[in-house]
Design an enzyme around this catalytic site. Structure first.
Site, short mmCIF file in Angstrom:
data_model
loop_
_atom_site.label_atom_id
_atom_site.label_comp_id
_atom_site.label_asym_id
_atom_site.label_seq_id
_atom_site.Cartn_x
_atom_site.Cartn_y
_atom_site.Cartn_z
N ASN A 20 5.36 6.25 11.37
CA ASN A 20 5.19 5.03 10.58
C ASN A 20 5.85 5.23 9.22
O ASN A 20 5.98 6.35 8.74
CB ASN A 20 3.69 4.77 10.37
N HIS A 38 5.34 3.90 5.27
CA HIS A 38 4.34 3.24 4.43
C HIS A 38 4.89 3.15 3.00
O HIS A 38 5.44 4.13 2.49
CB HIS A 38 3.03 4.02 4.46
N SER A 56 6.72 6.72 2.25
CA SER A 56 6.43 7.94 3.03
C SER A 56 6.62 7.64 4.50
O SER A 56 6.23 6.58 4.99
CB SER A 56 4.96 8.35 2.84
N ASP A 89 -2.89 4.90 7.92
CA ASP A 89 -1.91 5.49 7.01
C ASP A 89 -2.18 6.98 6.78
O ASP A 89 -1.88 7.53 5.71
CB ASP A 89 -1.84 4.72 5.67
#
Ligand code: GAR
Length: 211
Positions: free
Chosen positions: A105, A107, A134, A143
């Site tokens: 992911n 973020h 990040s 997250d």
């Protein structure tokens, strides 16, 4: 054989675009899945002849069947890596475990700071002089998951949440394709929970500064 990437996105898809633009002959985006039928990310994919699918979360009152339906579509694309690029749904532990070590992911903050939403506004309100983005492996915590790379951007005196977001977006478009290529070119390995980059344990996220 090319490295098969599936992208999940909910919105504009500028990160998807950056990934598509950065793909080399060894990397292929083999499918784009969205939870929103009108999301522009789908149009971007279709322009390049990439298969798309929509699974509307609003049709699923519970998270588990929604995630199971997504798994079915994603697995049919046989991904080596599943990339969340502005996919704005919380994933169940079952989904996360299913794609363990091949789910990442991006973020818009320097994690562990500012998990969740409104990250740019929160960085401004805190008076931070640096902000950024990040890329992390996804685990069951929102997250959470080990951070692989970060790109730092300066916060300027005159910044609004919008101008700061634009600068962070620029950083995202550089860092996300770079990390994906680490996976695609076997530069990054996961050995029993240890992250190894270019043969060395990655003890801290790779940090870069937006030029
Ligand atoms: C990006 O800024 C990404 O970091 C963020 O959504 C945006 C998507 O932009 N993701 C999250 O907030 C996930 N927690 P895009 O649709 O233009 O790629």
């Amino acid at each position: 054989m090319s490295f098969r990437i599936v992208v999940l996105a909910s919105g504009n898809g500028s990160n998807l675009q950056a990934i598509l633009d950065a793909c080399d002959p060894h990397m292929q985006v083999v499918g784009v899945l969205s939870n929103k039928p009108t999301a522009f990310c789908l149009t971007r994919a279709q322009h390049q002849g990439i298969p798309t699918a929509v699974i509307e979360h609003s049709h699923y009152p519970e998270r588990e069947p929604f995630d199971a339906a997504m798994c079915e579509v994603i697995d049919a694309w046989q991904p080596d890596l599943v990339v969340l690029a502005g996919f704005m749904r919380i994933l169940t532990p079952a989904f996360v475990n299913h794609y363990a070590s091949r789910l990442i992911n991006i973020h818009p903050s320097l994690l562990p700071k500012y998990k969740g939403l409104h990250t740019h506004q929160r960085a401004l309100e805190a008076g931070d002089s640096e902000h950024g983005c990040s890329v992390h492996l996804v685990n069951a915590e929102l997250d959470g998951g080990p951070v692989l790379a970060q790109m730092v951007v300066p916060v300027l005196k005159q910044d609004s949440a919008e101008t700061l977001a634009q600068r962070v977006h620029k950083a995202e478009h550089l860092i996300y394709p770079a990390v994906i290529s680490w996976f695609a070119h076997q530069r990054l390995q996961l050995n029993h929970g240890q992250i190894v980059l270019d043969g060395e344990p990655l003890l801290n996220p790779k940090r870069q500064y937006l030029a």
